[in-house]
Enzyme design. Structure first.
Site, PDB file in Angstrom:
ATOM      1  N   ASN A 195      -3.458   8.938   4.244  1.00  0.00           N
ATOM      2  CA  ASN A 195      -2.139   8.258   4.738  1.00  0.00           C
ATOM      3  C   ASN A 195      -1.925   8.471   6.199  1.00  0.00           C
ATOM      4  O   ASN A 195      -1.582   7.507   7.027  1.00  0.00           O
ATOM      5  CB  ASN A 195      -0.903   8.963   4.417  1.00  0.00           C
ATOM      6  CG  ASN A 195      -0.846   8.829   2.781  1.00  0.00           C
ATOM      7  OD1 ASN A 195      -1.429   7.719   2.236  1.00  0.00           O
ATOM      8  ND2 ASN A 195      -0.177   9.609   2.061  1.00  0.00           N
ATOM      9  N   HIS A 202       0.487   4.300  -2.693  1.00  0.00           N
ATOM     10  CA  HIS A 202       0.281   5.655  -2.236  1.00  0.00           C
ATOM     11  C   HIS A 202       1.434   6.581  -2.552  1.00  0.00           C
ATOM     12  O   HIS A 202       1.187   7.841  -2.707  1.00  0.00           O
ATOM     13  CB  HIS A 202      -0.012   5.765  -0.713  1.00  0.00           C
ATOM     14  CG  HIS A 202      -1.307   5.427  -0.228  1.00  0.00           C
ATOM     15  ND1 HIS A 202      -2.156   5.832   0.652  1.00  0.00           N
ATOM     16  CD2 HIS A 202      -2.314   4.616  -0.889  1.00  0.00           C
ATOM     17  CE1 HIS A 202      -3.271   5.349   0.770  1.00  0.00           C
ATOM     18  NE2 HIS A 202      -3.583   4.551  -0.188  1.00  0.00           N
ATOM     19  N   HIS A 235      -6.242  -6.034  -2.053  1.00  0.00           N
ATOM     20  CA  HIS A 235      -7.245  -5.960  -0.845  1.00  0.00           C
ATOM     21  C   HIS A 235      -7.449  -7.614  -0.321  1.00  0.00           C
ATOM     22  O   HIS A 235      -8.219  -7.727   0.234  1.00  0.00           O
ATOM     23  CB  HIS A 235      -8.546  -5.241  -1.042  1.00  0.00           C
ATOM     24  CG  HIS A 235      -8.272  -3.869  -0.865  1.00  0.00           C
ATOM     25  ND1 HIS A 235      -9.214  -2.864  -1.263  1.00  0.00           N
ATOM     26  CD2 HIS A 235      -7.090  -2.855  -0.608  1.00  0.00           C
ATOM     27  CE1 HIS A 235      -8.743  -1.487  -1.263  1.00  0.00           C
ATOM     28  NE2 HIS A 235      -7.495  -1.799  -1.142  1.00  0.00           N
ATOM     29  N   ARG A 258       0.730  -1.247  -0.100  1.00  0.00           N
ATOM     30  CA  ARG A 258      -0.116  -0.161   0.190  1.00  0.00           C
ATOM     31  C   ARG A 258       0.866   1.168  -0.013  1.00  0.00           C
ATOM     32  O   ARG A 258       0.446   2.303  -0.584  1.00  0.00           O
ATOM     33  CB  ARG A 258      -0.926   0.112   1.398  1.00  0.00           C
ATOM     34  CG  ARG A 258      -1.904   1.010   1.207  1.00  0.00           C
ATOM     35  CD  ARG A 258      -3.034   0.943   2.253  1.00  0.00           C
ATOM     36  NE  ARG A 258      -3.940   1.886   2.244  1.00  0.00           N
ATOM     37  CZ  ARG A 258      -4.214   2.690   3.073  1.00  0.00           C
ATOM     38  NH1 ARG A 258      -3.585   2.615   4.378  1.00  0.00           N
ATOM     39  NH2 ARG A 258      -5.275   3.740   3.185  1.00  0.00           N
TER      40      ARG A 258
HETATM   41  C1  HEM Z   1      -9.356   0.903  -5.921  1.00  0.00           C
HETATM   42  C2  HEM Z   1      -9.355   1.937  -4.945  1.00  0.00           C
HETATM   43  C3  HEM Z   1      -8.577   1.578  -3.400  1.00  0.00           C
HETATM   44  C4  HEM Z   1      -9.411   2.214  -2.476  1.00  0.00           C
HETATM   45  C5  HEM Z   1     -10.726   2.879  -2.381  1.00  0.00           C
HETATM   46  C6  HEM Z   1      -8.477   1.898  -1.252  1.00  0.00           C
HETATM   47  C7  HEM Z   1      -8.766   2.114   0.042  1.00  0.00           C
HETATM   48  C8  HEM Z   1      -7.991   1.532   0.959  1.00  0.00           C
HETATM   49  C9  HEM Z   1      -8.525   1.784   2.592  1.00  0.00           C
HETATM   50  C10 HEM Z   1      -9.632   2.807   2.868  1.00  0.00           C
HETATM   51  C11 HEM Z   1      -7.485   0.887   3.248  1.00  0.00           C
HETATM   52  C12 HEM Z   1      -7.753   0.740   4.783  1.00  0.00           C
HETATM   53  C13 HEM Z   1      -7.091   1.824   5.319  1.00  0.00           C
HETATM   54  C14 HEM Z   1      -7.174   1.963   6.933  1.00  0.00           C
HETATM   55  O1  HEM Z   1      -7.936   1.250   7.411  1.00  0.00           O
HETATM   56  O2  HEM Z   1      -6.610   2.539   7.543  1.00  0.00           O
HETATM   57  C15 HEM Z   1      -6.785   0.158   2.472  1.00  0.00           C
HETATM   58  C16 HEM Z   1      -5.898  -0.955   2.761  1.00  0.00           C
HETATM   59  C17 HEM Z   1      -5.037  -1.472   1.825  1.00  0.00           C
HETATM   60  N1  HEM Z   1      -4.913  -1.141   0.556  1.00  0.00           N
HETATM   61 FE1  HEM Z   1      -6.275   0.052  -0.689  1.00  0.00          FE
HETATM   62  N2  HEM Z   1      -7.250   1.086  -1.819  1.00  0.00           N
HETATM   63  C18 HEM Z   1      -7.434   1.190  -3.051  1.00  0.00           C
HETATM   64  C19 HEM Z   1      -6.706   0.185  -4.062  1.00  0.00           C
HETATM   65  C20 HEM Z   1      -5.356  -0.152  -3.687  1.00  0.00           C
HETATM   66  C21 HEM Z   1      -4.450  -0.657  -4.337  1.00  0.00           C
HETATM   67  C22 HEM Z   1      -4.593  -0.310  -6.053  1.00  0.00           C
HETATM   68  C23 HEM Z   1      -3.611  -1.248  -3.710  1.00  0.00           C
HETATM   69  C24 HEM Z   1      -2.048  -1.768  -4.170  1.00  0.00           C
HETATM   70  C25 HEM Z   1      -1.752  -2.212  -5.528  1.00  0.00           C
HETATM   71  C26 HEM Z   1      -3.980  -1.192  -2.298  1.00  0.00           C
HETATM   72  C27 HEM Z   1      -3.331  -2.165  -1.286  1.00  0.00           C
HETATM   73  C28 HEM Z   1      -3.977  -1.860  -0.019  1.00  0.00           C
HETATM   74  C29 HEM Z   1      -3.706  -2.791   0.954  1.00  0.00           C
HETATM   75  C30 HEM Z   1      -2.426  -4.101   0.854  1.00  0.00           C
HETATM   76  C31 HEM Z   1      -4.277  -2.467   2.238  1.00  0.00           C
HETATM   77  C32 HEM Z   1      -3.958  -3.166   3.696  1.00  0.00           C
HETATM   78  C33 HEM Z   1      -2.760  -2.246   4.399  1.00  0.00           C
HETATM   79  C34 HEM Z   1      -2.217  -2.623   5.576  1.00  0.00           C
HETATM   80  O3  HEM Z   1      -2.844  -3.679   6.270  1.00  0.00           O
HETATM   81  O4  HEM Z   1      -1.292  -2.008   6.289  1.00  0.00           O
HETATM   82  N3  HEM Z   1      -5.291  -0.442  -2.271  1.00  0.00           N
HETATM   83  N4  HEM Z   1      -7.118   0.599   1.068  1.00  0.00           N
END
Ligand code: HEM
Length: 321
Positions: free
Chosen positions: A97, A69, A196, A65
């Site tokens: 972030n 970002h 995800h 992530r």
């Molecule tokens: C499609 C639109 C996307 C949205 C709206 C989105 C939104 C989010 C949100 C809101 C979270 C949780 C944040 C929190 O609870 O603090 C999250 C977690 C995550 N996102 Fe996305 N995301 C998107 C696309 C992506 C992409 C393209 C990737 C990587 C290629 C990605 C990788 C991740 C990962 C791996 C997590 C978990 C991180 C952790 O456990 O530390 N996301 N995302």
């Protein structure tokens, strides 16, 4: 008979050829960029990531992530890694972030080892690109070649971080438009969203979905409500993929087919719209997903890198030299 080109025409031609050459040398990443200057670059990243993921599997997700970002804001230039100071506002405290993106210490640990092996040579942006790839792979996902040669920015943009990163309440149209603005097709956006399949999220991110939305599996919603009530517990974590949160597989898409997407934005990919077919394909065929994901990740890593003499190779990923 062709007339000899005037000297000003030939000068212009030489100049054009020269700029083309310069552009192709400066503007491109290459697979063997550090072959002579830091041959162990991949081994160093891999070994620190192996330890980090063994200690805490979620770290593979967090670093993935972090890379996303970074790349969506000014390109893959490690701008996200710069700390705020009294005179500098970076991206770490931007809405998407703050209190959310993590893994900075792991990048620091890789950088420390890198500096010990090859001083002032490997950029933080390249370290992040390799670490994200290894995080995915260590959790059972695909691997891919990471073209290298990115340099680090001297600037960051909190406003671009607020504007360019998608939020969990996004509609399908918004997701397509945000990714489209970075050159991705809806198909590539759907593949990248498969990220995800790993990682965790805070209750406040998905509360309104589990209490207010109709296109959600009811026993799934009830289960999630147990640790994410109407009020309080804002920062309590849940896995995004309830099936296999520390395995990079295609379960995310199976979840979507069962109305078990945890974010509103996730379920938008399978809600009677144009991407339903693709979600179904990925849910049936993990190999197609893995291949498309890897390809889209390489493309993401190519977002506006600084190359040649642009930017710098930071000595500490947290501050400019
Ligand atoms: C499609 C639109 C996307 C949205 C709206 C989105 C939104 C989010 C949100 C809101 C979270 C949780 C944040 C929190 O609870 O603090 C999250 C977690 C995550 N996102 Fe996305 N995301 C998107 C696309 C992506 C992409 C393209 C990737 C990587 C290629 C990605 C990788 C991740 C990962 C791996 C997590 C978990 C991180 C952790 O456990 O530390 N996301 N995302």
């Amino acid at each position: 008979m062709a007339l000899p080109a005037s000297s000003s025409t030939s000068r212009a031609l030489v100049l054009a050829l020269f700029s083309l050459l310069l552009f192709s040398v400066q503007g491109q990443l290459s697979n063997n960029f550090y072959k002579k200057t830091c041959p162990n670059v991949q081994t160093i990243v891999r070994s620190v990531m192996t330890q980090a993921v063994a200690k805490e599997p979620r770290m593979g997700a967090s670093i993935l992530r972090l890379f996303f970002h970074d790349c969506f804001v000014q390109g893959c230039d490690a701008s996200i890694l710069l700390d705020d100071t009294s005179t500098f506002t970076g991206e770490k405290n931007a809405g998407p972030n703050a209190n959310s993106v993590r893994g900075y210490e792991i990048i620091d640990a890789i950088k420390t080892q890198m500096e010990a092996s090859c001083n002032a040579t490997v950029s933080c942006a390249d370290i992040l690109a390799l670490a994200a790839r290894d995080g995915v792979n260590l959790l059972g996902g695909p691997t891919w070649n990471v073209p290298l040669g990115r340099r680090d920015s001297r600037t960051a943009s909190q406003s671009a971080a607020n504007a360019n990163l998608p939020g969990p309440g996004s509609s399908l149209a918004t997701l397509i438009s945000i990714f489209g603005a970075k050159g991705f097709t809806a198909r590539e956006m759907t593949a990248l969203s498969g990220a995800h399949t790993i990682g965790q999220t805070r209750c406040q991110i998905f509360r309104s979905r589990i209490f207010n939305e109709a296109n959600i599996n009811s026993s799934f919603a009830t289960l999630r409500q147990q640790t994410c009530p109407q009020t309080g517990s804002d920062n309590v974590l849940s896995p995004i993929d309830i099936q296999s949160p520390t395995t990079f597989d295609n379960a995310y898409y199976v979840n979507l087919m069962n109305q078990k997407g945890l974010f509103h934005s996730d379920q938008e990919l399978f809600n009677g719209g144009s991407l339903d077919k693709q979600v179904k394909q990925y849910s049936n065929n993990g190999a197609v997903f893995a291949k498309d994901f890897a390809k889209a990740m390489v493309k993401m890593g190519n977002l506006s890198p600084l190359t040649g003499n642009n930017g710098e190779v930071r000595l500490s990923c947290r501050k400019t030299n």
